[in-house]
Enzyme design. Structure first.
Site, short mmCIF file in Angstrom:
data_model
loop_
_atom_site.label_atom_id
_atom_site.label_comp_id
_atom_site.label_asym_id
_atom_site.label_seq_id
_atom_site.Cartn_x
_atom_site.Cartn_y
_atom_site.Cartn_z
CE1 TYR A 153 -3.37 -2.82 0.60
CE2 TYR A 153 -2.51 -3.20 2.69
CZ TYR A 153 -3.34 -3.62 1.69
OH TYR A 153 -3.92 -4.76 1.62
CG ASP A 194 -14.10 -10.90 5.28
OD1 ASP A 194 -13.63 -11.41 6.29
OD2 ASP A 194 -13.70 -10.36 4.22
CE1 TYR A 228 -8.68 -4.19 1.15
CE2 TYR A 228 -8.58 -5.42 3.36
CZ TYR A 228 -8.21 -5.22 2.24
OH TYR A 228 -6.75 -5.73 1.58
CE LYS A 286 -6.71 -8.66 8.80
NZ LYS A 286 -5.54 -7.73 8.13
C1 LIG Z 1 -12.26 -8.20 6.33
C2 LIG Z 1 -11.24 -8.35 5.82
N1 LIG Z 1 -11.17 -9.71 4.75
C3 LIG Z 1 -10.13 -10.00 4.27
C4 LIG Z 1 -8.94 -9.52 4.37
C5 LIG Z 1 -7.53 -9.76 3.60
O1 LIG Z 1 -6.90 -10.67 4.25
P1 LIG Z 1 -5.12 -10.83 3.87
O2 LIG Z 1 -4.83 -9.13 4.07
O3 LIG Z 1 -4.67 -11.74 4.86
O4 LIG Z 1 -5.27 -11.11 2.59
C6 LIG Z 1 -8.89 -8.34 5.41
C7 LIG Z 1 -7.44 -7.77 5.55
O5 LIG Z 1 -7.25 -6.53 6.22
C8 LIG Z 1 -10.07 -7.97 6.11
O6 LIG Z 1 -9.83 -7.01 7.03
#
Ligand SMILES: Cc1ncc(COP(=O)(O)O)c(C=O)c1O
Length: 444
Positions: free
Chosen positions: A40, A262, A168, A291
Protein backbone atom coordinates in the site's frame (compact mmCIF):
# COMPACT_ATOMS: atom_id res chain seq x y z
CA UNK A 1 11.67 14.91 3.24
CA UNK A 2 12.90 15.34 -0.31
CA UNK A 3 16.38 14.14 0.60
CA UNK A 4 14.91 11.15 2.36
CA UNK A 5 12.84 10.37 -0.71
CA UNK A 6 15.95 10.20 -2.86
CA UNK A 7 17.75 8.05 -0.38
CA UNK A 8 14.65 5.89 -0.09
CA UNK A 9 14.52 5.36 -3.84
CA UNK A 10 18.02 4.03 -3.79
CA UNK A 11 17.19 2.00 -0.72
CA UNK A 12 20.00 3.65 1.20
CA UNK A 13 18.47 5.79 3.92
CA UNK A 14 21.65 7.06 5.49
CA UNK A 15 21.93 8.31 9.03
CA UNK A 16 22.11 11.95 7.99
CA UNK A 17 18.84 12.06 6.08
CA UNK A 18 16.78 9.33 7.66
CA UNK A 19 14.53 10.20 10.57
CA UNK A 20 14.30 6.61 11.67
CA UNK A 21 16.81 6.93 14.45
CA UNK A 22 20.01 8.44 15.66
CA UNK A 23 22.50 5.79 14.67
CA UNK A 24 23.12 4.24 11.27
CA UNK A 25 20.48 1.72 10.27
CA UNK A 26 21.60 -1.90 10.31
CA UNK A 27 23.38 -3.33 7.27
CA UNK A 28 20.49 -5.66 6.34
CA UNK A 29 18.25 -2.61 6.15
CA UNK A 30 20.39 -0.46 3.90
CA UNK A 31 21.29 -3.41 1.68
CA UNK A 32 17.79 -4.83 1.40
CA UNK A 33 15.55 -1.81 1.16
CA UNK A 34 16.21 -1.25 -2.54
CA UNK A 35 14.87 -4.72 -3.26
CA UNK A 36 11.55 -4.84 -1.47
CA UNK A 37 8.22 -3.56 -2.75
CA UNK A 38 6.21 -2.41 0.21
CA UNK A 39 2.45 -2.77 0.84
CA UNK A 40 0.00 0.00 0.00
CA UNK A 41 2.86 2.38 -0.71
CA UNK A 42 3.63 4.86 -3.45
CA UNK A 43 7.25 3.79 -3.46
CA UNK A 44 8.47 7.13 -4.79
CA UNK A 45 7.03 9.14 -1.94
CA UNK A 46 6.54 6.79 0.99
CA UNK A 47 8.59 7.25 4.13
CA UNK A 48 10.99 4.42 4.83
CA UNK A 49 9.65 1.69 7.12
CA UNK A 50 10.97 1.45 10.66
CA UNK A 51 13.59 -1.26 11.09
CA UNK A 52 12.38 -3.59 13.84
CA UNK A 53 14.77 -5.64 15.97
CA UNK A 54 12.25 -7.54 18.09
CA UNK A 55 8.80 -7.52 19.65
CA UNK A 56 7.46 -8.40 23.06
CA UNK A 57 3.93 -8.07 24.42
CA UNK A 58 2.68 -4.73 23.11
CA UNK A 59 6.15 -3.39 22.39
CA UNK A 60 8.01 -3.02 19.13
CA UNK A 61 11.74 -2.56 19.67
CA UNK A 62 13.44 -0.72 16.82
CA UNK A 63 16.91 -1.43 15.56
CA UNK A 64 18.17 1.78 17.19
CA UNK A 65 16.87 0.63 20.57
CA UNK A 66 13.73 2.79 20.72
CA UNK A 67 10.64 1.06 22.01
CA UNK A 68 7.20 1.82 20.60
CA UNK A 69 3.89 0.90 22.21
CA UNK A 70 1.99 -0.88 19.47
CA UNK A 71 -1.51 0.39 18.78
CA UNK A 72 -2.27 -1.81 15.79
CA UNK A 73 -1.17 -5.34 16.83
CA UNK A 74 0.16 -5.94 13.32
CA UNK A 75 -3.06 -5.39 11.40
CA UNK A 76 -5.09 -6.75 14.34
CA UNK A 77 -3.47 -10.17 14.39
CA UNK A 78 -1.38 -10.24 17.58
CA UNK A 79 -4.34 -10.45 19.94
CA UNK A 80 -2.35 -12.04 22.81
CA UNK A 81 0.58 -9.67 22.34
CA UNK A 82 3.80 -10.58 20.57
CA UNK A 83 5.85 -13.65 21.47
CA UNK A 84 3.31 -15.19 23.81
CA UNK A 85 5.21 -18.00 25.53
CA UNK A 86 2.39 -20.55 25.10
CA UNK A 87 2.15 -20.03 21.33
CA UNK A 88 5.92 -19.97 21.00
CA UNK A 89 6.26 -23.27 22.85
CA UNK A 90 3.57 -24.89 20.67
CA UNK A 91 5.26 -23.74 17.47
CA UNK A 92 8.71 -24.81 18.71
CA UNK A 93 7.46 -28.25 19.61
CA UNK A 94 5.65 -28.61 16.27
CA UNK A 95 8.78 -27.44 14.43
CA UNK A 96 10.79 -30.22 16.03
CA UNK A 97 8.21 -32.77 14.96
CA UNK A 98 6.99 -31.66 11.53
CA UNK A 99 6.88 -28.09 10.19
CA UNK A 100 4.77 -28.87 7.18
CA UNK A 101 3.36 -31.68 5.12
CA UNK A 102 1.09 -31.35 2.12
CA UNK A 103 -2.61 -31.60 2.85
CA UNK A 104 -3.38 -33.57 -0.31
CA UNK A 105 -3.54 -37.24 0.66
CA UNK A 106 -2.04 -36.57 4.09
CA UNK A 107 -3.51 -35.27 7.34
CA UNK A 108 -2.05 -34.30 10.69
CA UNK A 109 -3.12 -33.73 14.24
CA UNK A 110 -2.74 -29.91 14.47
CA UNK A 111 -4.99 -29.28 11.45
CA UNK A 112 -7.65 -31.83 12.33
CA UNK A 113 -7.75 -30.75 15.95
CA UNK A 114 -8.04 -27.13 14.86
CA UNK A 115 -10.85 -27.90 12.40
CA UNK A 116 -12.76 -29.71 15.10
CA UNK A 117 -12.20 -26.89 17.63
CA UNK A 118 -13.28 -24.18 15.18
CA UNK A 119 -16.40 -26.16 14.30
CA UNK A 120 -17.18 -26.50 18.01
CA UNK A 121 -16.69 -22.77 18.69
CA UNK A 122 -18.61 -21.43 15.71
CA UNK A 123 -22.39 -21.21 16.02
CA UNK A 124 -24.93 -23.38 14.21
CA UNK A 125 -23.72 -26.04 11.81
CA UNK A 126 -20.69 -24.16 10.50
CA UNK A 127 -18.60 -27.26 10.76
CA UNK A 128 -16.57 -27.93 7.60
CA UNK A 129 -13.23 -26.11 7.55
CA UNK A 130 -11.20 -25.39 4.41
CA UNK A 131 -7.73 -24.07 5.26
CA UNK A 132 -5.68 -21.56 3.27
CA UNK A 133 -2.89 -19.11 4.05
CA UNK A 134 -4.32 -15.62 3.81
CA UNK A 135 -7.52 -13.74 4.34
CA UNK A 136 -7.90 -12.81 0.69
CA UNK A 137 -7.61 -16.45 -0.33
CA UNK A 138 -10.16 -17.46 2.32
CA UNK A 139 -12.53 -14.93 0.72
CA UNK A 140 -11.78 -16.27 -2.78
CA UNK A 141 -12.57 -19.76 -1.53
CA UNK A 142 -15.83 -18.55 0.03
CA UNK A 143 -16.84 -16.92 -3.28
CA UNK A 144 -15.90 -20.02 -5.24
CA UNK A 145 -17.84 -22.23 -2.81
CA UNK A 146 -20.90 -20.00 -3.11
CA UNK A 147 -20.88 -19.95 -6.92
CA UNK A 148 -20.23 -23.68 -7.14
CA UNK A 149 -22.95 -24.35 -4.59
CA UNK A 150 -25.35 -23.18 -7.33
CA UNK A 151 -23.44 -24.79 -10.21
CA UNK A 152 -23.63 -28.15 -8.47
CA UNK A 153 -27.39 -27.71 -8.31
CA UNK A 154 -27.50 -27.00 -12.02
CA UNK A 155 -27.91 -23.22 -11.67
CA UNK A 156 -25.44 -21.37 -13.89
CA UNK A 157 -26.85 -17.86 -13.54
CA UNK A 158 -25.95 -17.14 -9.91
CA UNK A 159 -22.41 -15.88 -10.08
CA UNK A 160 -22.54 -12.37 -8.64
CA UNK A 161 -22.55 -11.13 -5.07
CA UNK A 162 -24.42 -8.45 -3.22
CA UNK A 163 -21.88 -6.46 -1.22
CA UNK A 164 -21.75 -3.18 0.66
CA UNK A 165 -20.26 0.26 0.33
CA UNK A 166 -17.40 0.66 2.77
CA UNK A 167 -16.58 -3.03 2.53
CA UNK A 168 -13.08 -4.48 2.29
CA UNK A 169 -12.38 -8.16 1.65
CA UNK A 170 -8.81 -8.40 0.39
CA UNK A 171 -6.50 -7.70 -2.51
CA UNK A 172 -6.66 -10.75 -4.79
CA UNK A 173 -8.80 -10.23 -7.88
CA UNK A 174 -11.97 -11.96 -6.72
CA UNK A 175 -11.77 -10.36 -3.28
CA UNK A 176 -10.99 -6.90 -4.59
CA UNK A 177 -13.99 -7.13 -6.92
CA UNK A 178 -16.28 -7.24 -3.86
CA UNK A 179 -14.61 -4.34 -2.03
CA UNK A 180 -16.19 -0.89 -2.18
CA UNK A 181 -15.55 -0.06 -5.84
CA UNK A 182 -15.37 3.71 -5.37
CA UNK A 183 -14.10 4.55 -1.92
CA UNK A 184 -11.95 1.42 -1.70
CA UNK A 185 -8.31 1.29 -2.60
CA UNK A 186 -8.95 -0.80 -5.73
CA UNK A 187 -10.81 1.94 -7.59
CA UNK A 188 -8.38 1.97 -10.57
CA UNK A 189 -9.45 -1.61 -11.32
CA UNK A 190 -13.09 -0.66 -11.69
CA UNK A 191 -14.41 -2.17 -14.90
CA UNK A 192 -11.47 -4.57 -15.10
CA UNK A 193 -12.57 -6.99 -12.40
CA UNK A 194 -16.03 -8.65 -12.45
CA UNK A 195 -18.70 -6.21 -11.32
CA UNK A 196 -20.94 -7.11 -8.41
CA UNK A 197 -23.91 -5.32 -6.93
CA UNK A 198 -22.99 -2.77 -4.28
CA UNK A 199 -25.48 -1.10 -1.92
CA UNK A 200 -25.35 0.67 1.42
CA UNK A 201 -25.92 -1.55 4.44
CA UNK A 202 -29.65 -1.51 5.21
CA UNK A 203 -29.49 0.72 8.29
CA UNK A 204 -32.41 3.06 7.79
CA UNK A 205 -35.59 3.28 5.75
CA UNK A 206 -33.93 4.61 2.62
CA UNK A 207 -31.03 2.14 2.55
CA UNK A 208 -33.37 -0.74 3.46
CA UNK A 209 -35.60 0.15 0.52
CA UNK A 210 -32.61 0.34 -1.85
CA UNK A 211 -31.40 -3.03 -0.53
CA UNK A 212 -34.77 -4.69 -1.18
CA UNK A 213 -35.05 -3.03 -4.57
CA UNK A 214 -31.65 -4.42 -5.53
CA UNK A 215 -32.66 -7.91 -4.38
CA UNK A 216 -35.93 -7.81 -6.25
CA UNK A 217 -34.19 -6.88 -9.47
CA UNK A 218 -31.08 -9.02 -9.20
CA UNK A 219 -31.61 -11.97 -6.83
CA UNK A 220 -31.69 -14.45 -9.70
CA UNK A 221 -28.09 -13.62 -10.63
CA UNK A 222 -26.78 -13.59 -7.05
CA UNK A 223 -24.87 -16.45 -5.44
CA UNK A 224 -24.87 -14.71 -2.10
CA UNK A 225 -24.38 -11.70 0.14
CA UNK A 226 -20.94 -10.96 1.59
CA UNK A 227 -20.50 -8.70 4.61
CA UNK A 228 -18.02 -7.88 7.36
CA UNK A 229 -20.28 -8.39 10.37
CA UNK A 230 -20.58 -5.52 12.91
CA UNK A 231 -17.43 -3.69 11.77
CA UNK A 232 -16.31 -2.77 8.28
CA UNK A 233 -12.60 -2.60 9.00
CA UNK A 234 -10.08 -1.51 6.42
CA UNK A 235 -12.81 0.27 4.42
CA UNK A 236 -13.17 2.90 7.15
CA UNK A 237 -13.74 1.27 10.57
CA UNK A 238 -17.50 1.75 10.32
CA UNK A 239 -19.81 0.04 12.78
CA UNK A 240 -23.32 -1.31 12.35
CA UNK A 241 -25.79 -3.10 14.61
CA UNK A 242 -26.75 -6.73 14.93
CA UNK A 243 -30.18 -5.78 13.56
CA UNK A 244 -28.53 -5.15 10.17
CA UNK A 245 -27.14 -8.68 10.17
CA UNK A 246 -30.52 -10.10 11.15
CA UNK A 247 -32.02 -8.24 8.18
CA UNK A 248 -29.36 -9.72 5.90
CA UNK A 249 -30.10 -13.21 7.20
CA UNK A 250 -33.82 -12.73 6.62
CA UNK A 251 -33.21 -11.40 3.10
CA UNK A 252 -30.83 -14.26 2.28
CA UNK A 253 -33.48 -16.75 3.40
CA UNK A 254 -36.27 -14.98 1.54
CA UNK A 255 -34.37 -14.70 -1.76
CA UNK A 256 -32.57 -18.03 -1.37
CA UNK A 257 -29.02 -16.60 -1.20
CA UNK A 258 -25.98 -17.75 0.70
CA UNK A 259 -24.91 -15.41 3.48
CA UNK A 260 -21.14 -15.06 3.85
CA UNK A 261 -19.66 -13.38 6.93
CA UNK A 262 -16.10 -12.18 6.46
CA UNK A 263 -14.84 -12.34 10.06
CA UNK A 264 -11.20 -11.89 9.12
CA UNK A 265 -11.13 -8.64 11.09
CA UNK A 266 -13.91 -9.25 13.61
CA UNK A 267 -13.14 -12.88 14.52
CA UNK A 268 -11.38 -13.92 17.74
CA UNK A 269 -12.66 -11.39 20.19
CA UNK A 270 -12.04 -8.07 18.47
CA UNK A 271 -15.64 -6.83 18.79
CA UNK A 272 -16.17 -8.22 22.28
CA UNK A 273 -17.47 -11.73 21.55
CA UNK A 274 -15.34 -14.55 20.15
CA UNK A 275 -17.10 -14.08 16.79
CA UNK A 276 -19.28 -11.22 15.61
CA UNK A 277 -21.86 -13.71 14.29
CA UNK A 278 -22.17 -15.06 17.82
CA UNK A 279 -22.63 -11.55 19.25
CA UNK A 280 -25.26 -10.80 16.61
CA UNK A 281 -27.07 -14.11 17.08
CA UNK A 282 -26.94 -14.72 13.32
CA UNK A 283 -25.56 -17.87 11.71
CA UNK A 284 -24.15 -17.31 8.21
CA UNK A 285 -23.80 -20.08 5.61
CA UNK A 286 -20.06 -19.50 5.22
CA UNK A 287 -17.59 -17.68 7.45
CA UNK A 288 -14.02 -16.60 6.68
CA UNK A 289 -11.34 -16.38 9.37
CA UNK A 290 -7.69 -15.37 9.43
CA UNK A 291 -5.57 -12.62 11.09
CA UNK A 292 -5.89 -13.43 14.83
CA UNK A 293 -6.50 -17.13 14.08
CA UNK A 294 -2.87 -17.89 14.95
CA UNK A 295 -2.57 -15.07 17.46
CA UNK A 296 -0.66 -13.24 14.74
CA UNK A 297 2.21 -15.69 14.76
CA UNK A 298 1.96 -17.41 11.37
CA UNK A 299 -0.16 -17.00 8.26
CA UNK A 300 -3.30 -19.12 8.24
CA UNK A 301 -6.89 -18.69 7.12
CA UNK A 302 -10.03 -20.76 7.09
CA UNK A 303 -13.27 -20.77 5.14
CA UNK A 304 -15.87 -22.57 7.19
CA UNK A 305 -18.98 -23.91 5.49
CA UNK A 306 -22.30 -24.93 6.94
CA UNK A 307 -23.68 -28.39 6.32
CA UNK A 308 -26.05 -27.08 3.65
CA UNK A 309 -23.12 -25.70 1.65
CA UNK A 310 -20.96 -28.77 2.13
CA UNK A 311 -23.82 -31.08 1.13
CA UNK A 312 -24.04 -29.39 -2.29
CA UNK A 313 -20.52 -30.71 -3.00
CA UNK A 314 -21.18 -34.25 -1.69
CA UNK A 315 -21.62 -36.23 -4.88
CA UNK A 316 -20.35 -39.05 -7.07
CA UNK A 317 -19.61 -36.49 -9.77
CA UNK A 318 -15.93 -35.39 -9.71
CA UNK A 319 -16.99 -32.07 -11.26
CA UNK A 320 -18.89 -31.31 -8.05
CA UNK A 321 -15.67 -31.27 -6.02
CA UNK A 322 -14.22 -28.02 -4.69
CA UNK A 323 -11.13 -27.77 -6.87
CA UNK A 324 -8.93 -25.71 -4.59
CA UNK A 325 -5.82 -26.64 -2.65
CA UNK A 326 -3.24 -24.03 -1.69
CA UNK A 327 0.20 -25.63 -1.33
CA UNK A 328 0.59 -24.54 2.27
CA UNK A 329 -3.00 -25.17 3.35
CA UNK A 330 -3.25 -26.54 6.85
CA UNK A 331 0.42 -25.78 7.54
CA UNK A 332 1.25 -27.69 10.70
CA UNK A 333 3.20 -24.88 12.38
CA UNK A 334 0.39 -22.41 11.74
CA UNK A 335 -2.25 -24.86 12.97
CA UNK A 336 -0.22 -25.52 16.12
CA UNK A 337 -0.08 -21.76 16.71
CA UNK A 338 -3.84 -21.49 16.14
CA UNK A 339 -4.56 -24.30 18.58
CA UNK A 340 -2.36 -22.59 21.16
CA UNK A 341 -4.16 -19.32 20.51
CA UNK A 342 -7.52 -21.03 21.12
CA UNK A 343 -6.09 -22.45 24.37
CA UNK A 344 -5.40 -18.89 25.46
CA UNK A 345 -8.95 -17.80 24.65
CA UNK A 346 -10.13 -20.70 26.81
CA UNK A 347 -7.69 -20.23 29.69
CA UNK A 348 -7.22 -16.51 29.95
CA UNK A 349 -9.85 -13.80 30.42
CA UNK A 350 -9.52 -12.39 26.90
CA UNK A 351 -13.10 -11.25 26.41
CA UNK A 352 -13.08 -9.52 29.80
CA UNK A 353 -9.86 -7.81 28.74
CA UNK A 354 -11.58 -6.66 25.54
CA UNK A 355 -14.42 -5.17 27.60
CA UNK A 356 -11.88 -3.36 29.79
CA UNK A 357 -10.05 -2.07 26.72
CA UNK A 358 -13.36 -0.82 25.31
CA UNK A 359 -14.00 1.16 28.51
CA UNK A 360 -10.44 2.54 28.53
CA UNK A 361 -10.69 3.52 24.86
CA UNK A 362 -13.96 5.35 25.57
CA UNK A 363 -12.37 7.26 28.44
CA UNK A 364 -9.04 7.83 26.75
CA UNK A 365 -10.39 9.07 23.42
CA UNK A 366 -13.20 11.15 24.97
CA UNK A 367 -11.19 14.42 24.84
CA UNK A 368 -11.28 14.15 21.03
CA UNK A 369 -15.08 14.35 21.01
CA UNK A 370 -16.61 17.55 19.74
CA UNK A 371 -13.31 19.09 18.65
CA UNK A 372 -13.12 21.03 15.44
CA UNK A 373 -11.97 18.84 12.58
CA UNK A 374 -13.09 15.64 14.29
CA UNK A 375 -16.07 14.02 12.68
CA UNK A 376 -16.61 11.10 15.02
CA UNK A 377 -15.13 9.15 17.89
CA UNK A 378 -16.34 5.56 18.20
CA UNK A 379 -15.43 2.43 20.11
CA UNK A 380 -16.50 -1.15 19.71
CA UNK A 381 -14.71 -3.90 21.61
CA UNK A 382 -10.97 -3.42 21.26
CA UNK A 383 -11.36 -0.98 18.36
CA UNK A 384 -11.07 2.74 18.96
CA UNK A 385 -11.62 5.15 16.08
CA UNK A 386 -11.14 8.87 15.69
CA UNK A 387 -12.49 9.94 12.32
CA UNK A 388 -11.26 13.31 11.13
CA UNK A 389 -12.74 15.58 8.47
CA UNK A 390 -9.57 14.93 6.53
CA UNK A 391 -5.90 14.11 6.96
CA UNK A 392 -3.69 16.27 4.75
CA UNK A 393 -0.35 14.61 5.35
CA UNK A 394 -0.64 10.96 6.38
CA UNK A 395 3.10 10.33 6.38
CA UNK A 396 3.73 13.28 8.69
CA UNK A 397 0.95 12.17 11.00
CA UNK A 398 2.36 8.65 11.17
CA UNK A 399 5.80 10.07 11.96
CA UNK A 400 4.34 12.22 14.76
CA UNK A 401 3.07 9.08 16.47
CA UNK A 402 6.52 7.53 16.32
CA UNK A 403 7.91 10.70 17.89
CA UNK A 404 5.41 10.15 20.70
CA UNK A 405 6.75 6.62 21.22
CA UNK A 406 3.77 4.76 19.78
CA UNK A 407 3.04 2.85 16.58
CA UNK A 408 -0.26 4.06 15.15
CA UNK A 409 -0.93 3.95 11.44
CA UNK A 410 -3.78 6.19 10.27
CA UNK A 411 -5.31 5.70 6.85
CA UNK A 412 -7.79 7.79 4.84
CA UNK A 413 -9.25 10.14 7.43
CA UNK A 414 -9.11 7.56 10.21
CA UNK A 415 -6.87 7.31 13.26
CA UNK A 416 -7.56 3.99 14.95
CA UNK A 417 -6.33 1.73 17.71
CA UNK A 418 -6.65 -2.07 17.62
CA UNK A 419 -4.26 -3.08 20.41
CA UNK A 420 -3.41 -6.54 21.71
CA UNK A 421 -5.97 -7.71 24.27
CA UNK A 422 -3.14 -8.18 26.77
CA UNK A 423 -1.99 -4.57 26.61
CA UNK A 424 -1.21 -3.04 30.01
CA UNK A 425 -3.40 -0.20 31.29
CA UNK A 426 -0.54 2.30 31.18
CA UNK A 427 0.43 1.26 27.65
CA UNK A 428 -3.14 1.80 26.47
CA UNK A 429 -3.21 5.16 28.24
CA UNK A 430 -0.03 6.05 26.36
CA UNK A 431 -1.71 5.19 23.08
CA UNK A 432 -4.89 7.15 23.72
CA UNK A 433 -2.87 10.05 25.15
CA UNK A 434 -0.75 10.17 22.01
CA UNK A 435 -3.85 10.11 19.78
CA UNK A 436 -5.46 12.97 21.72
CA UNK A 437 -2.24 15.02 21.70
CA UNK A 438 -1.31 14.48 18.06
CA UNK A 439 -4.83 14.93 16.70
CA UNK A 440 -5.38 18.09 18.77
CA UNK A 441 -2.26 19.63 17.25
CA UNK A 442 -3.36 19.08 13.65
CA UNK A 443 -3.94 22.29 11.70
CA UNK A 444 -7.63 23.02 11.12
C1 LIG B 1 -12.35 -8.22 6.56
C2 LIG B 1 -11.11 -8.60 5.81
N1 LIG B 1 -11.18 -9.51 4.83
C3 LIG B 1 -10.11 -9.90 4.14
C4 LIG B 1 -8.87 -9.35 4.39
C5 LIG B 1 -7.67 -9.79 3.60
O1 LIG B 1 -6.80 -10.54 4.38
P1 LIG B 1 -5.28 -10.74 3.93
O2 LIG B 1 -4.62 -9.42 4.04
O3 LIG B 1 -4.75 -11.75 4.91
O4 LIG B 1 -5.31 -11.27 2.55
C6 LIG B 1 -8.75 -8.39 5.41
C7 LIG B 1 -7.46 -7.74 5.67
O5 LIG B 1 -7.37 -6.69 6.25
C8 LIG B 1 -9.89 -7.99 6.13
O6 LIG B 1 -9.83 -7.07 7.10
Amino acid sequence: MAAMTIEWKRGMPGKKTSKIGEGAPPEWYTAGLAHVWLPYAQMKRASPPLPVARTQGSRIVLADGRELVDGIASWWTACHGYNHSHIRAAVESQLAQMPHVMFGGLAHEPALTLAQRLAARLPGDLDRVFFSESGSVAVEVAMKMAVQFWLNRGVRTRKKFLVFSGGYHGDTSGAMAICDPEAGMHAPFRGLVPEHHVVDLPQDEESAAAFVHMLERHAAELAGIVVEPLVQGAGGMRFHDAAVLRALRAAADRYDLLLVFDEIFTGFGRTGALFACEAAGVVPDIVTLSKALTGGTLPLAATVASRKVFDAFWSDDPMHALMHGPTFMGNALACAAANASLDLFEREPRLRQVAEIAAALERGLAPCRGRRGIKDVRVRGAIGVVELDRIDDLERLRARFVEEGVFVRPFGSIVYLTPAFTIAEEELARLTGAVVKVVAALPR
